[in-house]
Design a protein around this motif. Sequence first.
Motif, PDB file in Angstrom:
ATOM      1  N   TYR A   1       0.849  -1.193   0.105  1.00  0.00           N
ATOM      2  CA  TYR A   1       0.065   0.150   0.024  1.00  0.00           C
ATOM      3  C   TYR A   1       0.998   1.210   0.032  1.00  0.00           C
ATOM      4  O   TYR A   1       2.070   1.045   0.156  1.00  0.00           O
TER       5      TYR A   1
ATOM      6  N   LEU B   1      -1.744   8.126   1.433  1.00  0.00           N
ATOM      7  CA  LEU B   1      -2.256   9.485   0.637  1.00  0.00           C
ATOM      8  C   LEU B   1      -1.281  10.587   0.790  1.00  0.00           C
ATOM      9  O   LEU B   1      -0.781  11.011  -0.351  1.00  0.00           O
TER      10      LEU B   1
ATOM     11  N   ILE C   1     -10.124  15.759  -2.190  1.00  0.00           N
ATOM     12  CA  ILE C   1      -9.739  14.542  -2.553  1.00  0.00           C
ATOM     13  C   ILE C   1     -10.741  13.604  -2.473  1.00  0.00           C
ATOM     14  O   ILE C   1     -11.308  13.426  -1.318  1.00  0.00           O
TER      15      ILE C   1
ATOM     16  N   VAL D   1     -11.464   9.585  -2.295  1.00  0.00           N
ATOM     17  CA  VAL D   1     -10.955   7.957  -2.396  1.00  0.00           C
ATOM     18  C   VAL D   1     -12.397   7.031  -2.477  1.00  0.00           C
ATOM     19  O   VAL D   1     -12.874   7.210  -1.633  1.00  0.00           O
ATOM     20  N   ASP D   2     -12.304   6.117  -3.499  1.00  0.00           N
ATOM     21  CA  ASP D   2     -13.460   5.536  -4.014  1.00  0.00           C
ATOM     22  C   ASP D   2     -14.705   6.395  -3.629  1.00  0.00           C
ATOM     23  O   ASP D   2     -15.605   5.743  -3.072  1.00  0.00           O
TER      24      ASP D   2
ATOM     25  N   GLU E   1     -11.664  12.429   1.266  1.00  0.00           N
ATOM     26  CA  GLU E   1     -10.610  12.051   2.218  1.00  0.00           C
ATOM     27  C   GLU E   1      -9.782  12.995   2.438  1.00  0.00           C
ATOM     28  O   GLU E   1      -9.284  14.029   1.674  1.00  0.00           O
TER      29      GLU E   1
ATOM     30  N   ARG F   1      -4.076   8.023   5.050  1.00  0.00           N
ATOM     31  CA  ARG F   1      -5.000   7.035   4.725  1.00  0.00           C
ATOM     32  C   ARG F   1      -4.208   6.024   3.735  1.00  0.00           C
ATOM     33  O   ARG F   1      -3.395   6.173   3.013  1.00  0.00           O
TER      34      ARG F   1
ATOM     35  N   LEU G   1      -3.603   3.636   0.930  1.00  0.00           N
ATOM     36  CA  LEU G   1      -4.430   3.060  -0.676  1.00  0.00           C
ATOM     37  C   LEU G   1      -3.832   1.828  -0.997  1.00  0.00           C
ATOM     38  O   LEU G   1      -2.611   1.783  -1.068  1.00  0.00           O
TER      39      LEU G   1
ATOM     40  N   MET H   1      -8.295   0.630  -5.462  1.00  0.00           N
ATOM     41  CA  MET H   1      -8.899   1.790  -5.042  1.00  0.00           C
ATOM     42  C   MET H   1      -8.819   2.942  -6.242  1.00  0.00           C
ATOM     43  O   MET H   1      -7.801   2.779  -7.139  1.00  0.00           O
TER      44      MET H   1
ATOM     45  N   ILE I   1      -8.654   6.997  -6.859  1.00  0.00           N
ATOM     46  CA  ILE I   1      -8.298   8.452  -5.984  1.00  0.00           C
ATOM     47  C   ILE I   1      -8.738   9.579  -7.484  1.00  0.00           C
ATOM     48  O   ILE I   1      -8.207   9.444  -8.238  1.00  0.00           O
ATOM     49  N   GLU I   2      -9.554  10.438  -6.773  1.00  0.00           N
ATOM     50  CA  GLU I   2      -9.877  11.497  -8.079  1.00  0.00           C
ATOM     51  C   GLU I   2      -9.404  12.751  -7.079  1.00  0.00           C
ATOM     52  O   GLU I   2      -9.700  13.254  -6.042  1.00  0.00           O
TER      53      GLU I   2
ATOM     54  N   THR J   1      -7.727  11.167 -12.384  1.00  0.00           N
ATOM     55  CA  THR J   1      -8.371  10.121 -11.434  1.00  0.00           C
ATOM     56  C   THR J   1      -7.278   9.098 -11.681  1.00  0.00           C
ATOM     57  O   THR J   1      -6.719   9.038 -13.047  1.00  0.00           O
TER      58      THR J   1
END
Length: 85
Positions: free
Chosen positions: A11, A14, A39, A41-42, A46, A51, A53, A57, A59-60, A66
């Motif tokens: 992982y 963020l 931001i 997340v899913d 967030e 966090r 990731l 997942m 992330i936008e 994206t």
Amino acid sequence: MKNTFKLKTEYITLGQFLKEITVISSGGMAKWYLRENVIFVDGEIENRRGRKLYPGMMIEIPEEGTFFMEKNEELITEEISDESN
């Protein structure tokens, strides 16, 4: 814009992710950036820099794009060959 991000480890946090994609220049900027910007997340807002990731997942980051988290298959192959030696 849709992008894929190949994880080098199990992982990434963020804050580390923001640094890797050059949205911020240092890890210390993550807290400030998350306070000033939205931001997702899913699909959920967030604001925690810690966090985790994981692969799968999404992330936008408005105005950045994206990003879809993916496993780095090369690392998985290396781990398997290391175990067999």
